[in-house]
Design an enzyme around this catalytic site. Structure first.
Site, short mmCIF file in Angstrom:
data_model
loop_
_atom_site.label_atom_id
_atom_site.label_comp_id
_atom_site.label_asym_id
_atom_site.label_seq_id
_atom_site.Cartn_x
_atom_site.Cartn_y
_atom_site.Cartn_z
CG ASP A 98 35.13 -29.30 -13.27
OD1 ASP A 98 34.11 -28.89 -13.87
OD2 ASP A 98 36.02 -29.97 -13.82
NE ARG A 106 19.03 -19.20 -13.03
CZ ARG A 106 18.53 -18.19 -13.71
NH1 ARG A 106 19.27 -17.53 -14.57
NH2 ARG A 106 17.28 -17.83 -13.54
CB ILE A 107 26.61 -22.18 -15.35
CG1 ILE A 107 26.15 -23.02 -16.54
CG2 ILE A 107 28.10 -22.34 -15.11
CD1 ILE A 107 26.59 -22.48 -17.88
CG LEU A 108 26.17 -23.57 -9.09
CD1 LEU A 108 26.46 -24.91 -8.43
CD2 LEU A 108 25.43 -22.64 -8.14
CG HIS A 163 24.46 -34.47 -16.94
ND1 HIS A 163 24.14 -33.17 -17.28
CD2 HIS A 163 24.69 -35.12 -18.11
CE1 HIS A 163 24.18 -33.04 -18.59
NE2 HIS A 163 24.51 -34.21 -19.12
CG ASP A 176 26.96 -30.90 -17.09
OD1 ASP A 176 26.67 -30.68 -15.91
OD2 ASP A 176 26.20 -30.59 -18.03
NE ARG A 220 28.16 -16.49 -14.25
CZ ARG A 220 27.78 -17.71 -13.86
NH1 ARG A 220 26.51 -17.94 -13.59
NH2 ARG A 220 28.66 -18.69 -13.74
N GLY A 224 33.95 -26.26 -15.08
CA GLY A 224 33.46 -26.49 -16.44
C GLY A 224 31.99 -26.84 -16.43
#
Ligand code: GRF
Length: 216
Positions: A162, A112-114, A130, A166, A64, A164
Site C-alpha cells: 500500500d 525503492r519506495i514506489l 520483506h 511495509d 517520482r 505506506g
C-alpha cells in the site's frame, strides 16, 4: 496462467527461485518481465532464462510520479496490466470458475519506495517480500533492527503493497528463531532461505485462487 513482473534491485535470489519454480509446467505463474531500478546483478537471471528485462532508473525522471508512469508504461508494453477487473478467464480443471488476477507485480528485493500513484493504480495486485515479521521491523534495515532489538524471533512476510512503508495487508509469514550471537549476514541468509519458498508458494496460491487478495 498468472503473468508476473518481478521488480528487483539486488542479487535476485527470490527471482531465481520463481524462475526455478516455473520450470515445472504445473506452476501456475510465469515471469513475463523483470524490472530493475539499477544495474542489478539479478538481471543476469533474466538474461540466462531469456526473460524480457528492463531497467527504469528513477534518476532519469524529473519526479517520482513520472518515474511511476514510466514503470506502468513499461509493464503495459509487456501486457502486464494489473487492475481490479483483470481476472484470469481460463477455466479451472476442476470446473470451478476462475477469478484470480491475470497479472501480478512482485517486488522482490526492490530497494525503492514506489510512487503512491503507481501503488494506488495497481493495488491490490502488487506484493512485496520483506525479511521480518511485519508489522515489526518495517523499512530497509529489517534484519539489523530485529537483532538490535534482541528479538528472539523474526522471519519473512509477503504482503500487499500500500502507500505506506511495509504497511500493506499481510498475506503470509514464516517464523524463524534467532540464534544467540548470530550476525546480520548469517541471519539474512537464513531468512532468505525461508523467504524464497514462501514467495514462490504465495504467488502460486494467488494464481490458483486459493489465496484471495484484499479488495480495494
Ligand atoms: C530479500 O531478503 C528481500 O526481502 C529484501 O532484500 C532481499 C532481496 O534478496 N528486501 P534477493 O535480491 O532476492 O536475493
Amino acid at each position: 496462467m498468472l503473468k508476473i513482473a518481478v521488480l528487483i534491485s539486488g542479487t535476485g535470489s527470490n527471482l531465481q527461485a520463481i524462475l526455478q519454480a516455473q520450470k515445472n509446467p504445473d506452476y501456475p505463474a510465469r515471469v513475463a518481465l523483470v524490472l530493475a531500478d539499477r544495474d542489478a546483478p539479478g538481471l543476469q537471471h533474466a538474461r540466462d532464462a531469456n526473460i524480457p528485462h528492463e531497467t527504469v532508473r528513477p534518476t532519469k525522471y524529473p519526479n517520482r510520479a513520472d518515474w511511476g508512469e514510466k514503470l506502468t508504461e513499461t509493464l503495459a508494453a509487456h501486457e502486464i496490466t494489473p487492475s481490479a477487473g483483470d481476472t484470469d478467464k481460463t477455466a479451472r480443471q476442476d470446473g470451478t470458475p476462475a477469478h484470480p488476477p491475470a497479472c501480478l507485480i512482485v517486488s522482490a528485493g526492490f530497494m525503492r519506495i514506489l510512487p503512491p500513484g503507481f501503488v494506488t493504480r495497481h493495488y491490490p495486485h502488487i506484493i512485496n517480500t520483506h525479511p521480518a515479521l511485519l508489522p515489526r521491523y518495517p523499512g530497509a534495515h529489517a534484519v539489523c533492527d530485529a537483532l538490535t532489538a534482541n528479538a528472539k524471533q523474526t522471519g519473512a512476510t509477503v504482503h500487499v503493497i500500500d502507500t505506506g512503508i511495509d504497511t500493506g495487508p499481510i498475506l503470509r509469514q514464516t517464523v524463524l528463531n534467532i540464534k544467540p550471537g548470530e550476525n546480520e549476514t548469517s541471519l539474512h541468509e537464513r531468512i532468505k532461505n525461508v523467504e524464497r519458498p514462501l514467495l514462490v508458494d504465495t504467488i502460486a496460491r494467488i494464481a490458483n485462487g486459493t489465496l484471495t487478495l484484499p479488495t480495494r
